[in-house]
Design an enzyme around this catalytic site. Structure first.
Site, PDB file in Angstrom:
ATOM      1  N   SER A 188       0.896  -1.107   0.151  1.00  0.00           N
ATOM      2  CA  SER A 188      -0.116   0.092   0.018  1.00  0.00           C
ATOM      3  C   SER A 188       0.850   1.258   0.092  1.00  0.00           C
ATOM      4  O   SER A 188       1.979   1.215   0.144  1.00  0.00           O
ATOM      5  CB  SER A 188      -1.006  -0.098   1.423  1.00  0.00           C
ATOM      6  OG  SER A 188      -1.386   1.197   1.556  1.00  0.00           O
ATOM      7  N   TYR A 207      -3.315  -1.663   9.969  1.00  0.00           N
ATOM      8  CA  TYR A 207      -3.046  -1.653   8.580  1.00  0.00           C
ATOM      9  C   TYR A 207      -1.794  -1.165   7.826  1.00  0.00           C
ATOM     10  O   TYR A 207      -0.943  -2.000   7.361  1.00  0.00           O
ATOM     11  CB  TYR A 207      -4.214  -0.860   7.621  1.00  0.00           C
ATOM     12  CG  TYR A 207      -4.091  -1.182   6.201  1.00  0.00           C
ATOM     13  CD1 TYR A 207      -4.453  -2.429   5.614  1.00  0.00           C
ATOM     14  CD2 TYR A 207      -3.693  -0.170   5.222  1.00  0.00           C
ATOM     15  CE1 TYR A 207      -4.639  -2.531   4.243  1.00  0.00           C
ATOM     16  CE2 TYR A 207      -3.637  -0.392   3.872  1.00  0.00           C
ATOM     17  CZ  TYR A 207      -4.054  -1.477   3.362  1.00  0.00           C
ATOM     18  OH  TYR A 207      -4.355  -1.545   2.026  1.00  0.00           O
TER      19      TYR A 207
END
Length: 238
Positions: free
Chosen positions: A128, A141
């Site tokens: 990400s 996350y």
């Protein structure tokens, strides 16, 4: 793009029931690869919770039995939700790490002997933009995706002498079933990311799948050991 550029490739794609994983599986197959899909639910070849201790060993064995070998691994399964740090639940933090990191480690570990034996194996992980940066409300996350990038770099160093490449695709804001609840609940969040990217839109799962297909191909034979942002240019304005 040349048709069939992945002909002869035999790939496992996890998280293939929806979103980026489904798009990746479809794109690899369209380019000629045999693809064995896995997810916790959905229309896939192997249904399992990949955080279970033996699930990835069983997945690799089933894929090899079906395809006759294995040379490409693309772990796409992942979870994410907003949770402020204060009051953050231990169990949820651990669940995010288990899905986004531990399951990736186990799959790559189980696949490694087969990737080495092939001589030109491919590992493409999904990180990400938070693998490099962070974002409020995403401590679990972001931690998991930082770790995925570091893991991928280490794998590239260790397996490179065997002809195996390992790269980490780092999506920006992508419109998928996983992100849809946040965009629906906070329209301003969608507007922010659309405006942040110079290309003035959210990414689509196919944008990521196209890059993954390139990294799995012979065209990317000398690309390894780093993260690649696929974010419409959003991070140039970080």
């Amino acid at each position: 793009m040349s048709a069939g550029r992945l002909a002869g490739r035999r790939a496992i794609v996890t998280g293939a029931g929806s979103g980026i994983g489904a798009a990746v599986a479809a794109r690899l197959a369209a380019d000629g690869a045999q693809v064995f899909t896995a997810d916790i639910q959905g229309e896939v070849d192997f249904i399992a919770d990949l955080t279970e201790a033996d699930a990835n060993a069983r997945l690799v064995a089933a894929a090899i039995e079906r395809m006759g070998g294995l040379d490409t691994v693309v772990p796409c399964a992942g979870i994410s939700a907003f949770h402020p740090l204060e009051g953050h639940d231990d169990a949820y933090f651990q669940r995010v790490l288990d899905v986004n990191l531990v399951a990736v480690f186990r799959l790559v570990r189980e696949a490694t002997p087969h990737l080495k034996a092939h001589g030109a194996g491919r590992i493409v992980t999904i990180g990400s933009t938070t693998s490099t940066y962070g974002d409020e409300g995403l401590c679990a996350y972001s931690a998991s995706k930082h770790a995925v990038l570091g893991f991928t770099k280490s794998v590239a160093a260790e397996l490179g002498p065997f002809g195996v490449t390992a790269t980490c695709v780092q999506p920006g804001a992508i419109d998928t079933p996983m992100t849809a609840p946040a965009f629906d609940q906070m329209p301003e969040y969608r507007t922010f990311w659309e405006g942040k990217a110079p290309l003035r839109r959210l990414g689509q799962a196919g944008d990521i799948a196209d890059v993954v297909a390139f990294l799995c191909s012979e065209d990317a034979r000398f690309v390894s050991g780093h993260g690649l942002w696929v974010d419409g240019g959003a991070m140039v304005r970080h």
